[in-house]
Design a protein around this motif. Structure first.
Motif, PDB file in Angstrom:
ATOM      1  N   GLU A  34     -36.796  31.636  31.773  1.00 25.75           N
ATOM      2  CA  GLU A  34     -35.864  32.350  32.642  1.00 25.75           C
ATOM      3  C   GLU A  34     -34.432  32.255  32.115  1.00 25.75           C
ATOM      4  O   GLU A  34     -33.642  33.188  32.281  1.00 25.75           O
ATOM      5  CB  GLU A  34     -35.957  31.802  34.056  1.00 25.75           C
ATOM      6  N   GLY A  35     -34.090  31.130  31.460  1.00 28.73           N
ATOM      7  CA  GLY A  35     -32.755  31.001  30.858  1.00 28.73           C
ATOM      8  C   GLY A  35     -32.531  32.003  29.739  1.00 28.73           C
ATOM      9  O   GLY A  35     -31.402  32.464  29.515  1.00 28.73           O
ATOM     10  N   MET A  36     -33.616  32.365  29.045  1.00 32.41           N
ATOM     11  CA  MET A  36     -33.518  33.366  27.986  1.00 32.41           C
ATOM     12  C   MET A  36     -33.483  34.784  28.549  1.00 32.41           C
ATOM     13  O   MET A  36     -33.210  35.734  27.815  1.00 32.41           O
ATOM     14  CB  MET A  36     -34.698  33.214  27.019  1.00 32.41           C
ATOM     15  N   GLY A  37     -33.767  34.907  29.843  1.00 29.13           N
ATOM     16  CA  GLY A  37     -33.771  36.229  30.462  1.00 29.13           C
ATOM     17  C   GLY A  37     -35.110  36.932  30.364  1.00 29.13           C
ATOM     18  O   GLY A  37     -35.198  38.140  30.641  1.00 29.13           O
ATOM     19  N   LEU A  38     -36.176  36.206  29.996  1.00 26.29           N
ATOM     20  CA  LEU A  38     -37.494  36.804  29.833  1.00 26.29           C
ATOM     21  C   LEU A  38     -38.300  36.691  31.125  1.00 26.29           C
ATOM     22  O   LEU A  38     -37.983  35.885  32.010  1.00 26.29           O
ATOM     23  CB  LEU A  38     -38.239  36.117  28.681  1.00 26.29           C
ATOM     24  N   ILE A  85     -40.885  34.619  19.778  1.00 26.54           N
ATOM     25  CA  ILE A  85     -40.062  35.615  20.458  1.00 26.54           C
ATOM     26  C   ILE A  85     -39.246  36.356  19.408  1.00 26.54           C
ATOM     27  O   ILE A  85     -38.477  35.744  18.664  1.00 26.54           O
ATOM     28  CB  ILE A  85     -39.121  34.966  21.493  1.00 26.54           C
ATOM     29  N   SER A  86     -39.413  37.646  19.333  1.00 25.91           N
ATOM     30  CA  SER A  86     -38.658  38.446  18.368  1.00 25.91           C
ATOM     31  C   SER A  86     -37.399  38.999  19.026  1.00 25.91           C
ATOM     32  O   SER A  86     -37.497  39.770  19.991  1.00 25.91           O
ATOM     33  CB  SER A  86     -39.516  39.609  17.850  1.00 25.91           C
ATOM     34  N   PRO A  87     -36.206  38.616  18.543  1.00 29.31           N
ATOM     35  CA  PRO A  87     -34.971  39.136  19.143  1.00 29.31           C
ATOM     36  C   PRO A  87     -34.854  40.650  19.078  1.00 29.31           C
ATOM     37  O   PRO A  87     -34.175  41.264  19.910  1.00 29.31           O
ATOM     38  CB  PRO A  87     -33.871  38.461  18.300  1.00 29.31           C
ATOM     39  N   ASN A  88     -35.534  41.257  18.108  1.00 26.83           N
ATOM     40  CA  ASN A  88     -35.458  42.713  17.960  1.00 26.83           C
ATOM     41  C   ASN A  88     -36.316  43.463  18.977  1.00 26.83           C
ATOM     42  O   ASN A  88     -36.207  44.693  19.101  1.00 26.83           O
ATOM     43  CB  ASN A  88     -35.872  43.130  16.551  1.00 26.83           C
ATOM     44  N   LEU A  94     -30.092  40.912  25.933  1.00 25.12           N
ATOM     45  CA  LEU A  94     -30.677  39.567  25.888  1.00 25.12           C
ATOM     46  C   LEU A  94     -30.741  38.993  24.475  1.00 25.12           C
ATOM     47  O   LEU A  94     -31.054  37.814  24.297  1.00 25.12           O
ATOM     48  CB  LEU A  94     -32.095  39.594  26.480  1.00 25.12           C
ATOM     49  N   ARG A  95     -30.466  39.825  23.483  1.00 24.38           N
ATOM     50  CA  ARG A  95     -30.695  39.430  22.090  1.00 24.38           C
ATOM     51  C   ARG A  95     -29.907  38.182  21.700  1.00 24.38           C
ATOM     52  O   ARG A  95     -30.464  37.236  21.111  1.00 24.38           O
ATOM     53  CB  ARG A  95     -30.343  40.608  21.172  1.00 24.38           C
ATOM     54  N   ASN A  96     -28.629  38.137  22.004  1.00 29.72           N
ATOM     55  CA  ASN A  96     -27.805  36.982  21.619  1.00 29.72           C
ATOM     56  C   ASN A  96     -28.266  35.709  22.314  1.00 29.72           C
ATOM     57  O   ASN A  96     -28.244  34.620  21.721  1.00 29.72           O
ATOM     58  CB  ASN A  96     -26.336  37.257  21.928  1.00 29.72           C
ATOM     59  N   MET A 100     -29.619  32.327  20.542  1.00 34.21           N
ATOM     60  CA  MET A 100     -28.977  31.041  20.839  1.00 34.21           C
ATOM     61  C   MET A 100     -30.019  29.983  21.183  1.00 34.21           C
ATOM     62  O   MET A 100     -29.960  28.843  20.697  1.00 34.21           O
ATOM     63  CB  MET A 100     -27.999  31.213  22.001  1.00 34.21           C
ATOM     64  N   TYR A 101     -30.980  30.338  22.014  1.00 33.45           N
ATOM     65  CA  TYR A 101     -32.049  29.388  22.368  1.00 33.45           C
ATOM     66  C   TYR A 101     -32.853  29.002  21.132  1.00 33.45           C
ATOM     67  O   TYR A 101     -33.215  27.831  20.945  1.00 33.45           O
ATOM     68  CB  TYR A 101     -32.962  29.991  23.436  1.00 33.45           C
TER      69      TYR A 101
END
Length: 298
Positions: A34-38, A85-88, A94-96, A100-101
């Motif tokens: 949840e901290g990552m926004g997922l 988890i792929s940032p792309n 949410l990417r940044n 960061m995580y």
């Protein structure tokens, strides 16, 4: 970590947790996801799809006012999960946060578990730590400034830094050990001799170039250097230098046909000639003779 059952870990704007299970650190996954926004449900499904790979377990954790059963992942497997988890493939906003995580989360949790605090891996050593390193070098090198400089050169080269104050705090213990164990006999004569020559040059620099000690002399040297920039270094050169009471400086170059005159010395010479002419009445005799017509002698 046998006495602690739970640790709350601040991480940017979130709170993560560590719990001990069978003597190993585990971390509840829902706060991280949840901290990552997922979305938690989709990530939970991924974990449950391969429980043997992730080693997840449910642990009852004290929360504010109650106990809560949470799905926890062994801390040693957190990095592997983060890389899935792929940032792309997440929302751009949410990417940044995801990156960061991935870059920091597992290190922060591990440092809290092993040291009870987070360690900034990019933080340079403190002034106290700098002093501790200096004490080692001063004790081993004594009053030999060249040897001290050689030790610092080896130290900085070893850790890939330009100066010792840039040493990262995580390398402080390694740096102390390195400075304590540098074989001083390996600091070859080439290295130390070069430093000694440089040191001697710096010590004698002011004596060799006195203009560096006198701002006015330095300014004169600059003016002269500017005028000689496009001239041949060979042959005589004449300059007229004038310094006013207000400090104004004038440097003029004049041709070789002009000769500087010492007015005081010139006056002394004329005084001697003047006394000779008056003492022997040469001037009076000349005036008398001037009255008679000039006749050449055959």
């Amino acid at each position: 970590m046998t006495t602690l059952t739970q640790i709350t870990v601040p991480f940017h704007n979130a709170e993560l947790y560590l719990v001990e299970h069978d003597g190993q650190p585990y971390t509840p996954m829902k706060p991280i996801v949840e901290g990552m926004g997922l979305a938690w449900q989709s990530q939970l499904a991924k974990l449950n799809a391969n429980p043997q790979r992730w080693g997840i377990t449910k642990i009852v954790i004290p929360t504010l006012g109650d106990l809560q059963e949470m799905v926890c992942l062994p801390l040693r497997k957190l990095l592997a999960w983060l890389t899935t988890i792929s940032p792309n493939k997440v929302k751009p906003e949410l990417r940044n946060t995801v990156i960061m995580y991935q870059n920091e989360c597992d290190d922060v949790l591990w440092n809290y578990w092993t040291k009870g605090q987070v360690i900034n891996h990019r933080k340079a050593i403190s002034p106290e730590q700098q002093h501790a390193l200096h004490a080692i070098v001063d004790r081993r090198a004594g009053k030999d400034r060249s040897l001290r400089a050689s030790m610092w050169i080896r130290h900085n080269r070893h850790f890939g830094i330009a100066k010792y104050s840039q040493l990262l705090s995580i390398h402080f213990d390694d740096a102390k050990q390195y400075l304590e164990t540098i074989p001083l006999h390996e600091l070859g004569p080439t290295e130390t001799d070069t430093l000694k020559r440089l040191e001697k040059f710096v010590d004698n620099l002011a004596a060799r170039y006195p203009a560096l000690e006198n701002p006015l002399a330095y300014e004169i040297a600059q003016h002269v250097g500017e005028k000689l920039k496009y001239q041949s270094p060979k042959g005589p050169k004449n300059f007229w230098i004038s310094i006013q009471e207000n400090g104004a400086l004038s440097v003029q170059q004049y041709s070789l046909h002009h000769t500087p005159i010492n007015v005081v010395q010139l006056r002394e010479k004329f005084n001697g000639l003047w006394e000779f002419l008056h003492k022997d009445e040469v001037l009076e005799l000349g005036k008398v003779l001037k009255r008679f017509p000039f006749e050449p002698v055959n």
